[in-house]
Design a protein around this motif. Sequence first.
Motif, PDB file in Angstrom:
ATOM      1  N   HIS A   3       2.548  54.160 -41.587  1.00 35.55           N
ATOM      2  CA  HIS A   3       2.014  52.856 -41.209  1.00 35.55           C
ATOM      3  C   HIS A   3       2.063  51.835 -42.334  1.00 35.55           C
ATOM      4  CE1 HIS A   3       0.777  54.758 -37.535  1.00 35.55           C
ATOM      5  NE2 HIS A   3       0.108  55.668 -38.219  1.00 35.55           N
ATOM      6  N   GLY A   4       2.468  52.225 -43.517  1.00 35.07           N
ATOM      7  CA  GLY A   4       2.556  51.304 -44.641  1.00 35.07           C
ATOM      8  C   GLY A   4       3.824  50.473 -44.587  1.00 35.07           C
ATOM      9  N   ALA A   5       3.856  49.418 -45.374  1.00 37.31           N
ATOM     10  CA  ALA A   5       5.043  48.568 -45.472  1.00 37.31           C
ATOM     11  C   ALA A   5       6.122  49.302 -46.277  1.00 37.31           C
ATOM     12  CB  ALA A   5       4.694  47.243 -46.127  1.00 37.31           C
ATOM     13  N   VAL A   6       7.340  49.251 -45.801  1.00 38.75           N
ATOM     14  CA  VAL A   6       8.461  49.906 -46.470  1.00 38.75           C
ATOM     15  C   VAL A   6       8.604  49.357 -47.890  1.00 38.75           C
ATOM     16  CG1 VAL A   6      10.948  50.276 -46.428  1.00 38.75           C
ATOM     17  CG2 VAL A   6       9.653  50.319 -44.293  1.00 38.75           C
ATOM     18  N   GLY A  29       0.519  47.809 -44.951  1.00 41.88           N
ATOM     19  CA  GLY A  29       1.145  47.709 -43.643  1.00 41.88           C
ATOM     20  C   GLY A  29       0.474  46.675 -42.756  1.00 41.88           C
ATOM     21  N   GLN A  30       0.932  46.623 -41.527  1.00 41.08           N
ATOM     22  CA  GLN A  30       0.380  45.705 -40.540  1.00 41.08           C
ATOM     23  C   GLN A  30      -1.078  46.061 -40.254  1.00 41.08           C
ATOM     24  OE1 GLN A  30       1.961  43.025 -39.034  1.00 41.08           O
ATOM     25  NE2 GLN A  30       3.492  43.426 -40.600  1.00 41.08           N
ATOM     26  N   PRO A  31      -1.908  45.063 -39.931  1.00 42.31           N
ATOM     27  CA  PRO A  31      -3.301  45.358 -39.574  1.00 42.31           C
ATOM     28  C   PRO A  31      -3.375  46.245 -38.331  1.00 42.31           C
ATOM     29  CG  PRO A  31      -2.942  42.984 -39.807  1.00 42.31           C
ATOM     30  CD  PRO A  31      -1.606  43.636 -39.883  1.00 42.31           C
ATOM     31  N   ILE A  32      -4.433  47.005 -38.240  1.00 43.27           N
ATOM     32  CA  ILE A  32      -4.675  47.821 -37.054  1.00 43.27           C
ATOM     33  C   ILE A  32      -5.320  46.913 -36.011  1.00 43.27           C
ATOM     34  CG2 ILE A  32      -5.920  49.813 -36.120  1.00 43.27           C
ATOM     35  CD1 ILE A  32      -5.902  50.948 -39.005  1.00 43.27           C
ATOM     36  N   PRO A  33      -4.752  46.846 -34.819  1.00 47.15           N
ATOM     37  CA  PRO A  33      -5.327  45.980 -33.783  1.00 47.15           C
ATOM     38  C   PRO A  33      -6.775  46.373 -33.471  1.00 47.15           C
ATOM     39  CG  PRO A  33      -3.162  46.787 -33.115  1.00 47.15           C
ATOM     40  CD  PRO A  33      -3.549  47.530 -34.361  1.00 47.15           C
ATOM     41  N   GLU A  34      -7.589  45.386 -33.141  1.00 48.39           N
ATOM     42  CA  GLU A  34      -9.016  45.623 -32.913  1.00 48.39           C
ATOM     43  C   GLU A  34      -9.274  46.649 -31.815  1.00 48.39           C
ATOM     44  OE1 GLU A  34     -13.112  43.228 -31.846  1.00 48.39           O
ATOM     45  OE2 GLU A  34     -11.341  42.096 -32.451  1.00 48.39           O
ATOM     46  N   ASP A  35      -8.501  46.594 -30.723  1.00 47.48           N
ATOM     47  CA  ASP A  35      -8.730  47.542 -29.632  1.00 47.48           C
ATOM     48  C   ASP A  35      -8.466  48.981 -30.072  1.00 47.48           C
ATOM     49  OD1 ASP A  35      -5.970  46.802 -29.738  1.00 47.48           O
ATOM     50  OD2 ASP A  35      -5.670  47.683 -27.760  1.00 47.48           O
ATOM     51  N   VAL A  36      -7.550  49.182 -30.989  1.00 47.19           N
ATOM     52  CA  VAL A  36      -7.275  50.518 -31.526  1.00 47.19           C
ATOM     53  C   VAL A  36      -8.336  50.882 -32.559  1.00 47.19           C
ATOM     54  CG1 VAL A  36      -5.630  51.937 -32.825  1.00 47.19           C
ATOM     55  CG2 VAL A  36      -4.805  50.330 -31.093  1.00 47.19           C
ATOM     56  N   ARG A  37      -8.686  49.933 -33.409  1.00 44.69           N
ATOM     57  CA  ARG A  37      -9.662  50.172 -34.487  1.00 44.69           C
ATOM     58  C   ARG A  37     -11.006  50.638 -33.927  1.00 44.69           C
ATOM     59  NH1 ARG A  37      -9.070  45.552 -37.057  1.00 44.69           N
ATOM     60  NH2 ARG A  37     -10.822  44.532 -36.078  1.00 44.69           N
ATOM     61  N   THR A  79      -9.259  46.527 -42.288  1.00 48.34           N
ATOM     62  CA  THR A  79      -7.867  46.178 -42.076  1.00 48.34           C
ATOM     63  C   THR A  79      -7.723  44.673 -41.892  1.00 48.34           C
ATOM     64  OG1 THR A  79      -5.898  46.756 -40.787  1.00 48.34           O
ATOM     65  CG2 THR A  79      -7.958  46.556 -39.572  1.00 48.34           C
ATOM     66  N   GLY A  80      -6.610  44.170 -42.335  1.00 50.23           N
ATOM     67  CA  GLY A  80      -6.315  42.748 -42.220  1.00 50.23           C
ATOM     68  C   GLY A  80      -4.909  42.475 -42.689  1.00 50.23           C
ATOM     69  N   ASP A  81      -4.590  41.204 -42.865  1.00 50.02           N
ATOM     70  CA  ASP A  81      -3.233  40.816 -43.253  1.00 50.02           C
ATOM     71  C   ASP A  81      -2.805  41.401 -44.594  1.00 50.02           C
ATOM     72  OD1 ASP A  81      -2.870  39.414 -40.914  1.00 50.02           O
ATOM     73  OD2 ASP A  81      -3.570  37.524 -41.770  1.00 50.02           O
ATOM     74  N   ALA A  82      -3.760  41.667 -45.478  1.00 49.64           N
ATOM     75  CA  ALA A  82      -3.428  42.205 -46.805  1.00 49.64           C
ATOM     76  C   ALA A  82      -3.235  43.713 -46.798  1.00 49.64           C
ATOM     77  CB  ALA A  82      -4.516  41.825 -47.806  1.00 49.64           C
ATOM     78  N   GLY A  83      -3.518  44.380 -45.666  1.00 50.27           N
ATOM     79  CA  GLY A  83      -3.332  45.818 -45.592  1.00 50.27           C
ATOM     80  C   GLY A  83      -4.519  46.513 -44.976  1.00 50.27           C
ATOM     81  N   THR A  84      -4.504  47.835 -45.074  1.00 44.58           N
ATOM     82  CA  THR A  84      -5.542  48.672 -44.475  1.00 44.58           C
ATOM     83  C   THR A  84      -6.060  49.647 -45.516  1.00 44.58           C
ATOM     84  OG1 THR A  84      -4.555  48.500 -42.275  1.00 44.58           O
ATOM     85  CG2 THR A  84      -6.009  50.375 -42.664  1.00 44.58           C
TER      86      THR A  84
END
Length: 104
Positions: A3-6, A29-37, A79-84
């Motif tokens: 799930h991390g950025a390459v 990586g990309q933030p985890i969507p709220e519904d999944v979180r 989690t957010g735009d800067a990572g998780t």
Amino acid sequence: MEHGAVGRPIVVRTSGRADLRVLSVRNEGQPIPEDVRERLFEPMVHRATDAPAASNMGLGLFVCRTIVEAHGGRIGVQTGDAGTEFRIELPAGPAGAADCAEGV
């Protein structure tokens, strides 16, 4: 790593004080969507990714939470735009150790 950025690091840190130990794992990586979180630590919850589905049974974070809580700790995620970042906090000694040391 799935799930991390390459090409970006995954950072693992440990810290603590007399009564607490902390382990954190952070990626960019990309933030985890709220519904999944909201359900992330429940069994069989999958996050839609490009990662192969066969490698994700949806039990890892559930098992982690179960073990951490059995040891008197807690686990959480930010989690957010800067990572998780996943963070585990555990008591520095086993539950009841202070009572045993004092002869209680």
